[in-house]
Design a protein around this motif. Structure first.
Motif, mmCIF file in Angstrom:
data_model
loop_
_atom_site.group_PDB
_atom_site.id
_atom_site.type_symbol
_atom_site.label_atom_id
_atom_site.label_comp_id
_atom_site.label_asym_id
_atom_site.label_seq_id
_atom_site.Cartn_x
_atom_site.Cartn_y
_atom_site.Cartn_z
ATOM 1 N N PRO A 74 -9.414 -40.537 -8.229
ATOM 2 C CA PRO A 74 -9.659 -41.457 -7.114
ATOM 3 C C PRO A 74 -10.566 -40.914 -6.016
ATOM 4 C CG PRO A 74 -7.541 -40.413 -6.837
ATOM 5 C CD PRO A 74 -8.091 -39.921 -8.156
ATOM 6 N N TRP B 66 -6.069 -46.605 -11.723
ATOM 7 C CA TRP B 66 -6.356 -46.496 -10.284
ATOM 8 C C TRP B 66 -7.060 -47.764 -9.821
ATOM 9 C CZ3 TRP B 66 -4.360 -43.137 -7.052
ATOM 10 C CH2 TRP B 66 -4.008 -41.841 -7.476
ATOM 11 N N GLU B 67 -6.538 -48.408 -8.793
ATOM 12 C CA GLU B 67 -7.176 -49.597 -8.206
ATOM 13 C C GLU B 67 -7.172 -49.423 -6.691
ATOM 14 O OE1 GLU B 67 -8.561 -52.085 -9.827
ATOM 15 O OE2 GLU B 67 -7.792 -51.785 -11.858
ATOM 16 N N HIS B 68 -8.061 -50.129 -6.005
ATOM 17 C CA HIS B 68 -8.081 -49.970 -4.542
ATOM 18 C C HIS B 68 -8.573 -51.199 -3.805
ATOM 19 C CE1 HIS B 68 -12.388 -49.225 -5.164
ATOM 20 N NE2 HIS B 68 -12.550 -49.374 -3.874
ATOM 21 N N ILE C 210 1.418 -45.167 -1.417
ATOM 22 C CA ILE C 210 0.039 -45.631 -1.578
ATOM 23 C C ILE C 210 -0.825 -44.526 -0.985
ATOM 24 C CG2 ILE C 210 -0.124 -46.892 0.642
ATOM 25 C CD1 ILE C 210 -1.646 -49.098 -1.000
ATOM 26 N N TYR D 283 -9.581 -46.555 2.529
ATOM 27 C CA TYR D 283 -9.524 -46.930 1.111
ATOM 28 C C TYR D 283 -8.107 -46.708 0.629
ATOM 29 C CZ TYR D 283 -14.647 -46.790 1.158
ATOM 30 O OH TYR D 283 -15.973 -47.029 1.424
ATOM 31 N N TYR D 284 -7.423 -47.787 0.276
ATOM 32 C CA TYR D 284 -6.047 -47.698 -0.203
ATOM 33 C C TYR D 284 -6.065 -47.698 -1.726
ATOM 34 C CZ TYR D 284 -4.673 -48.925 4.577
ATOM 35 O OH TYR D 284 -4.499 -48.930 5.939
ATOM 36 N N TRP D 285 -5.669 -46.561 -2.294
ATOM 37 C CA TRP D 285 -5.657 -46.447 -3.757
ATOM 38 C C TRP D 285 -4.222 -46.526 -4.272
ATOM 39 C CZ3 TRP D 285 -9.678 -46.057 -7.275
ATOM 40 C CH2 TRP D 285 -10.964 -45.909 -6.733
#
Ligand SMILES: *[C@@H]1O[C@H](CO)[C@@H](O)[C@H](O)[C@H]1NC(C)=O
Length: 482
Positions: free
Chosen positions: A337, A199-201, A159, A173-175
């Motif tokens: 990201p 890409w989600e976070h 991650i 911010y965890y992408w």
């Protein structure tokens, strides 16, 4: 004089801020309550914050690992997440018209994909593309089987944790990267919005090394649950790790299982993220910690983060329903990201002002730049204002309240506390957003520069509520175009 240590003494900790003047006293609060719209002075000077750049040499890995989420996939997931590295062998860099980008390395890898940005060019119009235009319902074609990442890889992938120190908070911010995003099935249209790359976070806000809130995001445009206080009952914690449910096929991150509607198109089509208790990904076992650099300029194994183009093919825009839905079956791959992570979260957390329900209390900070602007003698700034905007049962009934306190000249980050009246009682009004202003006089007309509104998200210990008088402590220093 009180000295407040806003950072504990861990190896990932940063800074100590001295608050020079006493905080607001009970008497001052009572006086403010009596004077109603014009609040009293309750301000204190604070030493200048470190700039973002000061994060560069600090090892934030322990902090990033401590709050890395426990991601739960849906039991029916077919498109698990992976490392970015997994996709380099499959990607070719193309322009928007499908032509190859001249000089693009082959094969691409984490060390060469930024070849355009390294030369000072802009790669934002480029697309890391795979052969064909794989679209699934839910299966993609046999030649695209690498887009199905299995559960073993999906539960051991890295991650990407961007650590962003701000005036007080350290935001992480965890992408999450996934090679493929299965779109949503819309009745009559079939699957819409399939794309290569995803890409989600989520963002965990820490103060003094402790998690204070979690901002859940799903898809572009700020959809999703938004900011929740760390003790919000909707968040499940696995030790120090917030649980995040990854939506089936599309990986939007939610605090709870079940059906989460995130968008309604044309008033009819509901886009729904389905979440459930499937495979668990303990992301803290594989955290890539990134000391965030807004202007990129990453080096070594992180230089792929300089690439500012898309992570998937150009989408189709020729279908009959494109003008209605904005997407076809196959849509554009997502942007990179390394996005702007310097702003406040989408919402500022607020609590009901139960001690003084007839007033709202706003504790906030003006940035060094706002202070410097207001301190120029020619501007004659004498007051700092809070403008509270109240939502209502209909937009016609929305109202506003103003409060003022004395401006404290200076060029360092500065704390202020301002009181306003509560929102008026009828028409289901509630404190919806607020802004700050620099003013020559204690009146709305006297405000020479206004910041623009920040949304308030209120929390009463059980659920989101909507009170008329709120307590706000906003640790994101205000700066704007003055
Ligand atoms: C972390 O991810 C990389 C890339 O997928 C993998 O090679 C490595 O084994 C993972 N590490 C752990 C501890 O799972």
């Amino acid at each position: 004089m009180a000295v407040v240590h806003l950072a504990s003494s861990g190896h990932y900790c940063l800074r100590t801020l001295a608050i020079a003047a006493a905080a607001v006293t009970t008497a001052a609060a009572a006086a403010a309550a009596a004077t109603v719209t014009v609040g009293t002075v309750a301000s204190s000077a604070i030493s200048p914050p470190d700039s973002l750049g000061s994060a560069a040499g600090i090892n934030y890995s322990p902090l990033a690992e401590m709050y890395a989420p426990l991601i739960k996939y849906h039991p029916d997931e077919l498109y698990f997440s992976s490392s970015v590295d997994y996709m380099w062998p499959h990607y070719t860099m193309l322009n928007g018209d499908g032509s190859p980008v001249p000089g693009a390395p082959s094969p691409l890898n984490a060390g060469n994909v930024d070849f355009l940005t390294r030369q000072g060019k802009d790669a934002s119009g480029t697309y890391l593309s795979v052969p064909g235009s794989p679209a699934g319902d839910p299966k993609v074609g046999p030649g695209d089987s690498y887009l199905y990442v299995g559960r073993d890889l999906g539960t051991s992938a890295p991650i990407y944790a961007f650590v962003v120190p701000k005036d007080f908070a350290v935001d992480i911010y965890y992408w999450v990267f996934s090679p493929y995003n299965l779109g949503k099935k819309i009745t009559g249209l079939g699957y819409v919005g399939d794309h290569v790359g995803d890409w989600e976070h989520i963002m965990v806000r820490t103060l003094n090394g402790a998690a204070v809130s979690v901002d859940y995001n799903a898809h572009s445009g700020g959809a999703g649950e938004g900011s929740l206080k760390a003790d919000d009952p909707r968040i499940t914690w696995s030790g120090t790790h917030p649980v995040a449910y990854a939506a089936l096929g599309s990986h939007g991150l939610w605090p709870t299982a079940g059906s989460n509607v995130y968008k309604t198109i044309a008033g009819v089509y509901k886009l729904v993220d389905e979440c459930g208790d499937g495979a668990e990904w303990q992301t803290w076992n594989n955290v890539t910690t990134i000391n965030y650099r807004q202007a990129a300029g990453y080096t070594g194994s992180l230089s792929w983060l300089n690439y500012n183009g898309h992570y998937g093919n150009v989408g189709d825009s020729t279908c009959w329903f494109h003008s209605l839905v904005g997407e076809c079956k196959f849509s554009d791959g997502p942007g990179h990201p390394n996005r702007d992570m310097t702003g406040p979260p989408a919402q500022v957390l607020a609590a009901p002002n139960s001690d003084d329900p007839d007033h709202s209390s706003y504790t906030f900070y003006l940035s060094a730049s706002a202070q410097a602007w207001g301190s120029a003698p020619s501007r004659n700034i004498r007051y700092v204002a809070v403008h509270q905007h109240c939502g209502a049962s209909s937009s016609r009934r929305e109202t506003d309240n103003w409060g003022w306190t004395a401006f404290v000249p200076g060029t360092a980050l500065q704390k202020y506390i301002v009181y306003t009246n509560r929102c008026a009682k009828d028409a289901a009004r509630y404190a919806a957003s607020y802004e700050v202003a620099l003013c020559t006089a204690g009146s709305e007309e006297g405000c020479a520069s206004r910041s623009g509104l920040r949304e308030l998200r209120e929390y009463n210990g059980r659920s989101v509520s909507r009170d008329k008088g709120v307590l706000v402590v906003d640790v994101d220093g205000w700066s704007w175009n003055y």
